[in-house]
Design an enzyme around this catalytic site. Structure first.
Site, PDB file in Angstrom:
ATOM      1  N   THR A  77       0.518  -1.189   0.211  1.00 46.00           N
ATOM      2  CA  THR A  77       0.297  -0.098   0.048  1.00 46.00           C
ATOM      3  C   THR A  77       0.460   1.337   0.324  1.00 46.00           C
ATOM      4  O   THR A  77       0.111   2.315  -0.196  1.00 46.00           O
ATOM      5  CB  THR A  77      -1.762   0.020   1.260  1.00 46.00           C
ATOM      6  OG1 THR A  77       0.002  -0.443   2.363  1.00 46.00           O
ATOM      7  CG2 THR A  77      -1.906  -1.267   1.065  1.00 46.00           C
ATOM      8  N   GLN A 128      -3.988   2.540  -4.802  1.00 42.19           N
ATOM      9  CA  GLN A 128      -4.771   2.024  -3.854  1.00 42.19           C
ATOM     10  C   GLN A 128      -6.552   2.379  -4.990  1.00 42.19           C
ATOM     11  O   GLN A 128      -6.568   1.460  -4.839  1.00 42.19           O
ATOM     12  CB  GLN A 128      -4.566   2.842  -2.705  1.00 42.19           C
ATOM     13  CG  GLN A 128      -3.419   2.372  -1.980  1.00 42.19           C
ATOM     14  CD  GLN A 128      -3.662   0.876  -1.616  1.00 42.19           C
ATOM     15  OE1 GLN A 128      -4.351   0.718  -1.146  1.00 42.19           O
ATOM     16  NE2 GLN A 128      -2.827   0.504  -1.833  1.00 42.19           N
ATOM     17  N   GLU A 178      -9.685   0.635   1.417  1.00 42.61           N
ATOM     18  CA  GLU A 178     -10.701  -0.442   0.432  1.00 42.61           C
ATOM     19  C   GLU A 178     -11.309   0.192   0.095  1.00 42.61           C
ATOM     20  O   GLU A 178     -12.636  -0.137  -1.027  1.00 42.61           O
ATOM     21  CB  GLU A 178     -11.895  -0.458   2.167  1.00 42.61           C
ATOM     22  CG  GLU A 178     -11.625  -1.935   2.851  1.00 42.61           C
ATOM     23  CD  GLU A 178     -10.270  -1.735   3.532  1.00 42.61           C
ATOM     24  OE1 GLU A 178      -9.614  -3.145   3.907  1.00 42.61           O
ATOM     25  OE2 GLU A 178      -9.501  -0.965   3.970  1.00 42.61           O
TER      26      GLU A 178
END
Length: 750
Positions: A479, A650, A716
């Site tokens: 990440t 991301q 997410e």
């Protein structure tokens, strides 16, 4: 909202697009992964997997395998060393209620692919060959793996999984309001089971150090979890176990819990008193966690103007027979939109598979897909623009917790995303837009994920040469954690980024949580900032004490750390080099540890979420049924962005996974065998380069005070809502409402 100690209020690195500091190590091969560390006496283990999904082992014949030259031992439930196995004697930070799976524990088979033996040999090829010679006889029972057939047996989990909010109590009268509503929609939604499939398979290398001590290189998203597991399961002392996981080749949640190869490798190393590596095959990567099978029903009642009058969202999720896996699936329907009558229900049903596991945005990917497709159906039924419908029902507070939002810039995300996408040019009529032989569809959806922070600490060491080393136990799972922590530290002490080294994934470093939930930047980032602030304070105190100090009679709040110097704000002539301060003070180094955790007062008063608005263009070949996602615009409201380059990456990765969910990913269970049949990357389809076209990412300005860094996390949010936007675009293109993912050619042509 301070995020560095620079009193000038400016950052050199934080907020910029900086390349990954670990990039050179990865592209040159210097970065080592769990299965690449070695030892002089390294042996190799190969797992023998069960051929049935339910039953018991009646006989094991290992003689032929043991006779192969180079084989050291074949371990089974019949001869495994005694361990300290108990149900709850280790600290698994993400374990659901129940009894965790115990490899080679007894003769019972709980799921297809369960490890039934471990062959240990001098080299991998010998171990693999010998494993093929192990003969296992079974007494098979009929497996129950079809969730659809077991829905009548669904139950409310008796114990809540830690950190997972159960559905809130209903408010209003959802049933009565639905029956009275002029517009009623009732739909069944389903996403296929998905497996994580990171590029790096799960592996554990256990180096035998002698005197019962071991060093373990494990594929894990938090070395603290593997450390606690080993100590608990094997009854070892903490000082005798050193766990490291410096790099991960992807995890997506599969590395949150220790997987069975860790147990097998440690057991074999302790038994043989030599180093052992166990690496799982791609086939075996399908023998543990996955995004669970969830059957959902969403019922919406609304007025003619699209104003919601009733929301009912029910979900039944599959779980294993030995654990009650839970995730937040239905709660989002009580958060995203304002509705006076809401009823949410979440239940589990036992199936004969391994326990599902958290997979990128667990629960939200599943639940928001159903809700956002249902909202698109409501927009069509009421003749509303999909954005206008969402704005009509815009939630100004979280009704599930009865709290205002800490910040919410979703309106701006809708506006900026729509403008960038060109949404105003959309003809709302399905099948109205074409490009040659292809139907063109434009769809959109909302995304949401919790903004979380966990208790974390970090250590920092400044040496006399002006170099800084920071670190803690958390992992960089791809990440960009190495990079953002380095940026934070460099700005905090006004150093060049090249003068800062970040160390992660080591159990000997400061305590930190596993890397998951999009909480790492807020948690470890704040801890690093505090550790560096403490060092800055010590350096300043030392500088003030020096003879003829340029900082004499200056308060700490008036100094700026920049370019390796401490200077008086507004008067750069009064400055001294940090390295000079340490040298003059006779200090070789200055050390500090910073700790950070969630603000209980803030969390009690506010609800924190990241939000997104996802816009998708698809083109569908009317004759062949082939769907192409040709454009995506994802507008993200996630607080302060620490690194615009890694942040964009991301979101790109999340969008690609969302496209995979929408169109390709599907783990296919044969319910007769109880086995996932497409257990390889040839038959389990994931997006490839040819599937991905233009993806545009927008970061909406948003200030949030939930944590000192002002960040909300990005791991997410990029995937949530993407699949729904694709499905809604397919409806706009074709006029066919497909509620079951993936949307494959046969469903288009049906």
């Amino acid at each position: 909202m301070a995020n560095s100690i620079n009193t000038s209020g400016t950052d050199t690195y934080v907020g910029t697009a900086h390349s990954r500091v670990d990039g050179p190590a990865k592209v040159t091969g210097q970065a080592k992964y769990a299965g690449e560390f070695s030892a002089p006496d390294l042996a190799h283990g190969y797992v023998v997997s069960s051929a049935i999904a339910r039953g018991r082992i009646t006989a094991l014949d290992t003689a032929a395998a043991e006779a192969v030259p180079g084989v050291l031992k074949v371990l089974t439930h019949e001869n495994r060393p005694r361990t300290a196995w108990l149900d709850y004697n280790y600290q698994d930070q993400v374990a659901p209620p129940g009894s965790p799976f115990r490899a080679l524990y007894d003769d019972k088979v709980h799921y297809s692919g369960q490890p039934v033996a471990l062959v240990v040999a001098e080299d991998f090829d010998t171990a693999r060959h010998a494993a093929s010679l192990v003969k296992v006889a079974y007494e098979a029972e009929t497996p129950n793996t079809d969730l659809a057939a077991l829905q009548d047996q669904a139950y409310v989990p008796p114990k809540k999984r830690s950190g997972i909010k159960p559905p809130p109590e209903p408010w209003g009268d959802a049933v009565g309001a639905y029956e009275a509503a002029p517009i009623k929609l009732d739909g069944r939604y389903h996403m296929a089971v998905e497996h994580h499939n990171p590029m790096e398979p799960h592996a554990s290398t256990v180096v035998w150090e002698g005197d019962g001590k071991i060093t373990v290189y494990d594929k894990i998203q938090g070395v603290s979890n593997s450390l606690g597991y080993i100590i608990g399961v094997f009854g070892m002392k903490k000082d005798d176990v050193h766990v490291m996981s410096p790099y991960l080749g992807g995890g997506f949640g599969s590395g949150l819990r220790p997987q069975y190869q860790l147990f097998l490798a440690v057991m074999a190393a302790r038994d043989l008193e030599r180093s052992v590596r166990v690496t799982l095959t791609r086939d075996q990567m399908f023998s543990f966690g996955y995004r669970p099978d969830v059957r959902q029903t969403v019922s919406l009642g609304a007025g003619e103007d699209g104003a919601l009058q009733s929301i009912r969202h029910e979900a039944i999720s599959g779980t294993s027979n030995f654990e009650d896996y839970q995730e937040v699936v239905v709660n989002w329907s009580g958060v995203l939109y304002d509705c006076p009558n809401v009823a949410l229900d979440y239940r589990l049903a036992k199936i004969d598979t391994y326990t599902p596991s958290d997979m990128r945005a667990p629960g939200a990917v599943t639940g928001v897909f159903a809700l956002e497709v249902a909202m698109d159906e409501l927009a069509h039924a009421t003749g509303q623009d999909p954005i206008a419908l969402r704005l009509r029902n815009y939630a100004e507070k979280d009704r599930t917790q009865d709290k205002p939002f800490s910040s919410k810039s979703l309106r701006a995300a809708y506006e900026q995303g729509a403008e960038r996408f060109g949404w105003a040019g959309r003809d709302p009529e399905p099948r109205s837009m074409r490009d040659g032989r292809e139907l063109v569809g434009w769809g959109m959806a909302t995304g949401i994920w919790e903004s979380m922070m966990q208790q974390s600490s970090a250590q920092a060491t400044l040496t006399a040469d002006g170099k800084l080393v920071i670190g803690n136990q958390t992992s960089d799972i791809g990440t960009g954690t190495y990079t953002i922590l380095t940026q934070i530290a460099a700005d905090a002490l006004g150093l060049r980024i090249e003068d800062v080294t970040t160390k992660l994934g080591d159990s000997k470093l400061a305590d930190a949580p596993i890397a998951g939930g999009s909480w790492t930047a807020a948690s470890s980032g704040t801890a690093v900032m505090k550790a560096c602030r403490e060092i800055a304070a010590q350096v300043f105190t030392l500088a003030r004490r020096l003879d003829d100090s340029p900082l004499a009679n200056v308060d700490f709040e008036r100094v700026v750390f920049k370019d390796g110097h401490i200077s008086v704000a507004g008067d750069p002539s009064r400055s001294i080099a940090i390295a000079e301060v340490l040298k003059a003070g006779g200090m070789d180094k200055i050390e500090a540890t910073g700790s950070a955790g969630p603000d209980s007062n803030h969390s009690q008063s506010f609800a924190g979420y990241t939000h997104s608005a996802v816009f998708v263009e698809v083109k569908v070949d009317e004759d062949l049924g082939v769907v192409r996602v040709t454009r995506v615009v994802s507008a993200i409201a996630a607080g302060k962005i620490l690194n615009t380059k890694t942040a964009r990456s991301q979101i790109l990765g999340g969008v690609v996974m969302g496209i995979g969910s929408a169109l390709e990913e599907e783990s296919m269970l044969d319910h007769t065998l109880g086995r996932f049949m497409n257990h390889n990357l040839g038959e389990y389809h994931v997006p490839v380069h040819a599937d991905i076209h233009d993806i545009d990412v927008i970061f909406v300005d948003e200030e949030d005070k939930a944590n000192p860094m002002g960040v909300k996390g990005l791991g997410e949010i990029g995937i949530v809502g993407t699949a729904a936007a694709v499905a809604n675009a397919v409806f706009h293109a074709t006029g066919k409402r497909i509620r079951e993912l993936p949307i494959t050619i046969d469903k288009i042509l049906a």
